[in-house]
Design an enzyme around this catalytic site. Sequence first.
Site, PDB file in Angstrom:
ATOM      1  N   ARG A 157      51.972  20.708  51.839  1.00 31.77           N
ATOM      2  CA  ARG A 157      51.558  22.064  52.217  1.00 31.77           C
ATOM      3  C   ARG A 157      50.999  22.812  51.023  1.00 31.77           C
ATOM      4  O   ARG A 157      51.592  22.798  49.933  1.00 31.77           O
ATOM      5  CB  ARG A 157      52.742  22.845  52.791  1.00 31.77           C
ATOM      6  CG  ARG A 157      53.282  22.267  54.061  1.00 31.77           C
ATOM      7  CD  ARG A 157      52.334  22.527  55.218  1.00 31.77           C
ATOM      8  NE  ARG A 157      52.863  21.984  56.457  1.00 31.77           N
ATOM      9  CZ  ARG A 157      52.326  22.202  57.647  1.00 31.77           C
ATOM     10  NH1 ARG A 157      51.248  22.944  57.748  1.00 31.77           N
ATOM     11  NH2 ARG A 157      52.868  21.682  58.719  1.00 31.77           N
TER      12      ARG A 157
ATOM     13  N   TRP B 291      52.670  35.724  45.464  1.00 30.65           N
ATOM     14  CA  TRP B 291      51.870  34.602  45.960  1.00 30.65           C
ATOM     15  C   TRP B 291      50.389  34.759  45.666  1.00 30.65           C
ATOM     16  O   TRP B 291      49.547  34.109  46.262  1.00 30.65           O
ATOM     17  CB  TRP B 291      52.133  34.402  47.458  1.00 30.65           C
ATOM     18  CG  TRP B 291      53.565  33.985  47.723  1.00 30.65           C
ATOM     19  CD1 TRP B 291      54.500  33.636  46.780  1.00 30.65           C
ATOM     20  CD2 TRP B 291      54.226  33.890  48.987  1.00 30.65           C
ATOM     21  NE1 TRP B 291      55.696  33.328  47.378  1.00 30.65           N
ATOM     22  CE2 TRP B 291      55.554  33.467  48.743  1.00 30.65           C
ATOM     23  CE3 TRP B 291      53.829  34.107  50.304  1.00 30.65           C
ATOM     24  CZ2 TRP B 291      56.484  33.273  49.755  1.00 30.65           C
ATOM     25  CZ3 TRP B 291      54.751  33.904  51.322  1.00 30.65           C
ATOM     26  CH2 TRP B 291      56.060  33.483  51.047  1.00 30.65           C
TER      27      TRP B 291
ATOM     28  N   HIS C 230      62.222  24.400  59.518  1.00 29.08           N
ATOM     29  CA  HIS C 230      61.613  23.401  58.626  1.00 29.08           C
ATOM     30  C   HIS C 230      61.738  22.006  59.196  1.00 29.08           C
ATOM     31  O   HIS C 230      61.145  21.066  58.680  1.00 29.08           O
ATOM     32  CB  HIS C 230      62.262  23.458  57.246  1.00 29.08           C
ATOM     33  CG  HIS C 230      62.075  24.790  56.614  1.00 29.08           C
ATOM     34  ND1 HIS C 230      60.853  25.200  56.144  1.00 29.08           N
ATOM     35  CD2 HIS C 230      62.913  25.826  56.438  1.00 29.08           C
ATOM     36  CE1 HIS C 230      60.967  26.434  55.693  1.00 29.08           C
ATOM     37  NE2 HIS C 230      62.204  26.832  55.867  1.00 29.08           N
TER      38      HIS C 230
ATOM     39  N   CYS D 136      62.629  31.509  60.076  1.00 28.68           N
ATOM     40  CA  CYS D 136      61.336  31.934  59.514  1.00 28.68           C
ATOM     41  C   CYS D 136      60.299  31.842  60.624  1.00 28.68           C
ATOM     42  O   CYS D 136      60.640  31.557  61.775  1.00 28.68           O
ATOM     43  CB  CYS D 136      60.994  31.015  58.330  1.00 28.68           C
ATOM     44  SG  CYS D 136      59.485  31.453  57.446  1.00 28.68           S
TER      45      CYS D 136
HETATM   46  C1  LIG Z   1      56.035  31.018  53.895  1.00 33.23           C
HETATM   47  N1  LIG Z   1      55.452  30.327  52.791  1.00 33.23           N
HETATM   48  C2  LIG Z   1      54.303  30.760  52.216  1.00 33.23           C
HETATM   49  C3  LIG Z   1      54.239  30.792  50.826  1.00 33.23           C
HETATM   50  N2  LIG Z   1      53.137  31.211  50.212  1.00 33.23           N
HETATM   51  C4  LIG Z   1      52.104  31.617  50.932  1.00 33.23           C
HETATM   52  N3  LIG Z   1      51.000  32.060  50.320  1.00 33.23           N
HETATM   53  N4  LIG Z   1      52.109  31.608  52.277  1.00 33.23           N
HETATM   54  C5  LIG Z   1      53.204  31.189  52.950  1.00 33.23           C
HETATM   55  O1  LIG Z   1      53.180  31.187  54.179  1.00 33.23           O
HETATM   56  N5  LIG Z   1      55.298  30.431  50.092  1.00 33.23           N
HETATM   57  C6  LIG Z   1      56.547  30.104  50.697  1.00 33.23           C
HETATM   58  C7  LIG Z   1      56.319  29.476  51.979  1.00 33.23           C
HETATM   59  C8  LIG Z   1      55.711  28.139  51.748  1.00 33.23           C
HETATM   60  N6  LIG Z   1      55.427  27.581  52.930  1.00 33.23           N
HETATM   61  C9  LIG Z   1      54.240  27.202  53.380  1.00 33.23           C
HETATM   62  C10 LIG Z   1      54.221  26.884  54.706  1.00 33.23           C
HETATM   63  C11 LIG Z   1      53.067  26.424  55.260  1.00 33.23           C
HETATM   64  C12 LIG Z   1      51.931  26.272  54.495  1.00 33.23           C
HETATM   65  C13 LIG Z   1      50.772  25.732  55.180  1.00 33.23           C
HETATM   66  O2  LIG Z   1      50.862  25.356  56.321  1.00 33.23           O
HETATM   67  N7  LIG Z   1      49.632  25.617  54.550  1.00 33.23           N
HETATM   68  C14 LIG Z   1      48.501  25.049  55.226  1.00 33.23           C
HETATM   69  C15 LIG Z   1      47.271  25.870  54.967  1.00 33.23           C
HETATM   70  C16 LIG Z   1      47.366  27.224  55.579  1.00 33.23           C
HETATM   71  C17 LIG Z   1      46.031  27.887  55.530  1.00 33.23           C
HETATM   72  O3  LIG Z   1      45.676  28.511  54.562  1.00 33.23           O
HETATM   73  N8  LIG Z   1      45.235  27.676  56.545  1.00 33.23           N
HETATM   74  C18 LIG Z   1      43.870  28.130  56.598  1.00 33.23           C
HETATM   75  C19 LIG Z   1      42.933  26.984  56.252  1.00 33.23           C
HETATM   76  C20 LIG Z   1      43.306  25.773  57.006  1.00 33.23           C
HETATM   77  C21 LIG Z   1      42.537  24.530  56.616  1.00 33.23           C
HETATM   78  O4  LIG Z   1      42.975  23.725  55.820  1.00 33.23           O
HETATM   79  N9  LIG Z   1      41.392  24.359  57.222  1.00 33.23           N
HETATM   80  C22 LIG Z   1      40.692  23.125  57.152  1.00 33.23           C
HETATM   81  C23 LIG Z   1      39.709  23.076  58.310  1.00 33.23           C
HETATM   82  C24 LIG Z   1      40.427  23.280  59.635  1.00 33.23           C
HETATM   83  C25 LIG Z   1      40.396  22.086  60.532  1.00 33.23           C
HETATM   84  O5  LIG Z   1      39.303  21.637  60.910  1.00 33.23           O
HETATM   85  O6  LIG Z   1      41.484  21.606  60.888  1.00 33.23           O
HETATM   86  C26 LIG Z   1      39.966  23.026  55.838  1.00 33.23           C
HETATM   87  O7  LIG Z   1      39.724  24.078  55.198  1.00 33.23           O
HETATM   88  O8  LIG Z   1      39.653  21.921  55.447  1.00 33.23           O
HETATM   89  C27 LIG Z   1      43.580  28.646  57.979  1.00 33.23           C
HETATM   90  O9  LIG Z   1      44.419  28.544  58.857  1.00 33.23           O
HETATM   91  O10 LIG Z   1      42.485  29.194  58.147  1.00 33.23           O
HETATM   92  C28 LIG Z   1      48.309  23.628  54.781  1.00 33.23           C
HETATM   93  O11 LIG Z   1      47.653  22.901  55.547  1.00 33.23           O
HETATM   94  O12 LIG Z   1      48.733  23.222  53.686  1.00 33.23           O
HETATM   95  C29 LIG Z   1      51.941  26.603  53.172  1.00 33.23           C
HETATM   96  C30 LIG Z   1      53.132  27.085  52.586  1.00 33.23           C
HETATM   97  N1  LIG Z   2      55.894  36.832  59.426  1.00 33.82           N
HETATM   98  C1  LIG Z   2      55.778  35.591  58.703  1.00 33.82           C
HETATM   99  C2  LIG Z   2      56.888  35.439  57.720  1.00 33.82           C
HETATM  100  C3  LIG Z   2      56.932  34.120  57.042  1.00 33.82           C
HETATM  101  S1  LIG Z   2      57.920  34.132  55.650  1.00 33.82           S
HETATM  102  C4  LIG Z   2      55.802  34.436  59.683  1.00 33.82           C
HETATM  103  O1  LIG Z   2      56.401  34.594  60.728  1.00 33.82           O
HETATM  104  O2  LIG Z   2      55.222  33.397  59.403  1.00 33.82           O
HETATM  105 ZN   LIG Z   3      59.928  33.293  56.265  1.00 31.18          ZN
END
Ligand SMILES: CN1c2c(nc(N)[nH]c2=O)NC[C@@H]1CNc1ccc(C(=O)N[C@@H](CCC(=O)N[C@@H](CCC(=O)N[C@@H](CCC(=O)O)C(=O)O)C(=O)O)C(=O)O)cc1
Ligand SMILES: N[C@@H](CCS)C(=O)O
Ligand SMILES: [Zn+2]
Length: 791
Positions: free
Chosen positions: A552, A598, A731, A763
């Site tokens: 992630r 973040w 998770h 969460c």
């Molecule tokens: C709650 N958490 C977070 C933290 N920090 C953050 N900045 N945000 C958080 O939510 N820290 C503590 C925790 C850590 N946990 C997580 C939980 C989940 C993820 C996660 O799922 N990350 C995704 C990317 C999320 C995102 O930015 N999505 C964008 C872009 C998506 C993407 O990759 N698109 C593709 C194309 C799409 C397709 O065709 O399928 C691309 O660009 O190539 C979006 O939704 O637009 C992950 O995949 O890693 C992170 C931390």
């Molecule tokens: N409102 C956010 C909190 C994540 S820490 C969510 O539901 O994803």
């Molecule tokens: Zn949370």
Amino acid sequence: MTDSTIPRLSTATILGYPRIGPDRQLKRAIEGYWAGRLELDDLEVAALELRRSTRARLLALGLGADDGSIPGDFSFYDQVLDVALTVGAVPPRFERLLDADGRLDLPGYFTVARGEGDLAPLEMTKWFDSNYHYLVPEIGPTTPFRLADDRVVSLFLEAAGDGITTRPVVLGPVSFLLLSKAVADDADGAAAPSDFTPLDRLEDLLPVYTELLHALGQAGAPWVQLEEPALVADTWDVPRERVLAAAARAYEVLADELARPERPAILATLSYGGADDAVDVLSGTGVEAVGLDLVRGDVPSAATLAALGDKVVVAGVVSGRNVWRTDLEAALAVLGELDAGLGGRAVAEGRLAVTTSTSLFHVPHDVRVERGLDPELRSWLAFADQKIGEVITLATALTRGRDAVAGELDAAAQARRTRLEHAGVVRPEVRARVAEVAEADYRRPPFADRAPVQAAALGLPELPTTTIGSFPQTTEIRRARAARARRELSEEAYTDAMRTEVRGVVELQERLGLDVLVHGEPERNDMVQYFAENLDGFAVTEHGWVQSYGTRCTRPSILWGDVTRPAPITVGWTRYAASLTTRPVKGMLTGPVTILAWSFVRDDQPLADTATQVALALRDEVGDLEAAGTGIIQVDEPALRELLPLRAADRDAYLTWSVEAFRLATSGVRDETQVHTHLCYSEFGEVIGAIDALDADVTSIEAARSKMEILPAIAEEGFSRGIGPGVYDIHSPRVPSVEEIAELLAAAAAVVPGRLLWANPDCGLKTRRYEEVVPALENLVAAARQVRATL
Ligand SMILES: CN1c2c(nc(N)[nH]c2=O)NC[C@@H]1CNc1ccc(C(=O)N[C@@H](CCC(=O)N[C@@H](CCC(=O)N[C@@H](CCC(=O)O)C(=O)O)C(=O)O)C(=O)O)cc1
Ligand SMILES: N[C@@H](CCS)C(=O)O
Ligand SMILES: [Zn+2]
């Protein structure tokens, strides 16, 4: 034959490099394998290709091929898990995954990381004060240790086969034990005897490290990097003297047990802060080099430097944590101070090397690919590849004199100047508003007065059910967003698609019988990036992915200037959701501390000042949500614990400004408006007092994954406001049963009065699939009804 000379270590090195790949190749390959799209062999090939291309890149950027200056830090998931498996510390519940030689294969490794069926994964928690999360090893009084995995050695040999002498990077024994969780031997994850701490097991662990060093020596590794970041923190349960004594003992054994070249030379690194007492301890051992974080920590005292004797000092003057171009003049001044403190000939004698303060895995790969960034802003930034350039520039200045890098020094100084002078960096109207903030802006009337007004306004049952905000971010949602970014989907069509999603989420929650609904956050790519995209003073990247845990990633935003909110951000979405139901819909915002934690934050003013600006922008949003009829507003602060300083002496000041920022953001509302907050991804027991001080009416907090370990702290501190300890571990793909959830709720009800207790998951649900979420929420609602009847 023994070799008493220290092998040459290049003057330029880095402590580590992003592991996920510039195009997130490793993420895609691993997730492809998990989804059954890729065979195991194909995954191994993809990983090998990434390691090769990374080494080639580091070489091309100017790191040396034959002197151990290229770190060997590949991991399929997490560097702490890697060490746990290397030393054989696999919890007993995974024993059936081991092969005849007691080894865990890659599928087994992923099972330990992620769980499977009834096999609960290792817990995950924050890596120091960063947004990276590691897997917490479970160590009991008799957990057997043995060299169970030689991957560290085989990766060294793989690189050597390609003509590159890497420096294997391994978490050191003291940090490994301090970062571990004490468990009882006989049960999985159950609490250990109260007088046991994993550090008690140091003597049993050291022979395994010695064996590993021996194997690396046999393989021809000139250097190994043993990371001891835990030594800079003084907030462990174990007294400081004991931590230092453990470090002294560990490095005495590791350095003395084997004579070189039977073992590699040891570079022991102290990242994430400074601690002279830890440096002193390492000075007293036979390690060959010590790595210092000179971005977070100060230049050690004269006495500490003198005590280092002939050890190599590997000076971390280029930040591994932020993305601003290094102030090269300031870094050179630090290096000069170090050289003088080390006797004035450290550079000439090869006893001073330049490096990064931490591994570079906290920053993205390459700023040059960010074509969407304003070129001027881009010129202020350095991602991993640019930071390697800075390390090399500084090293060249040391060895060949500053004239050899005059052009680089000028360019860096010029970039700093344009940054300081940019009109968006200091905006008089923002400064004026901050100056007008008054004491009363941080305060609401007492909770005891607000609570009955809110109860009357909201009319909720006892033990109300709710979720934390996000619903599954489906492939369709992400594809729609990606299509919008490529301009293949119009803004209008995208908004329609997200509204359809909101409608589905509202209908689902009504069907499930939840009491307080959410709109589901489909429109948010990330809970921080989304706000950054809608606030002035921030920039966002296209490719700036940074590993958050496992596969992630997040794209931290860049907070470069004074912050304002040009227009309402969330109001339309919340209002739309509210229009579809008669039940209350919570407004959903990310709090000021989390937005800072973040993001990559400007380094030209105290964090507290930046927090005030973000808080004021959010205060405007809170006000607009309330004016639009939103009776419950949640401001998430999952990162509150994350930024807690690693040194006890710094904690009060942090808690003061972080709590103030939250209160400034949320205290402008009427009594009947219920403010919620949410915390997760950390252990919050030690900051319960600060959480109470946030003065939120309701706090939802991660608790299920740690089996409600938070409850005693809630009870002891007399937490006096609404609270929802999580009862569904989001998770894990596991669906908790009604009985399980009811048991957790009953445990909470024994500690918290029924009128203050909420039922909610740990969460948000964004990483889960509907197939898991729907039955889990059905069970949550059923369990809450059961327990409600007993209150
Ligand atoms: C709650 N958490 C977070 C933290 N920090 C953050 N900045 N945000 C958080 O939510 N820290 C503590 C925790 C850590 N946990 C997580 C939980 C989940 C993820 C996660 O799922 N990350 C995704 C990317 C999320 C995102 O930015 N999505 C964008 C872009 C998506 C993407 O990759 N698109 C593709 C194309 C799409 C397709 O065709 O399928 C691309 O660009 O190539 C979006 O939704 O637009 C992950 O995949 O890693 C992170 C931390
Ligand atoms: N409102 C956010 C909190 C994540 S820490 C969510 O539901 O994803
Ligand atoms: Zn949370």
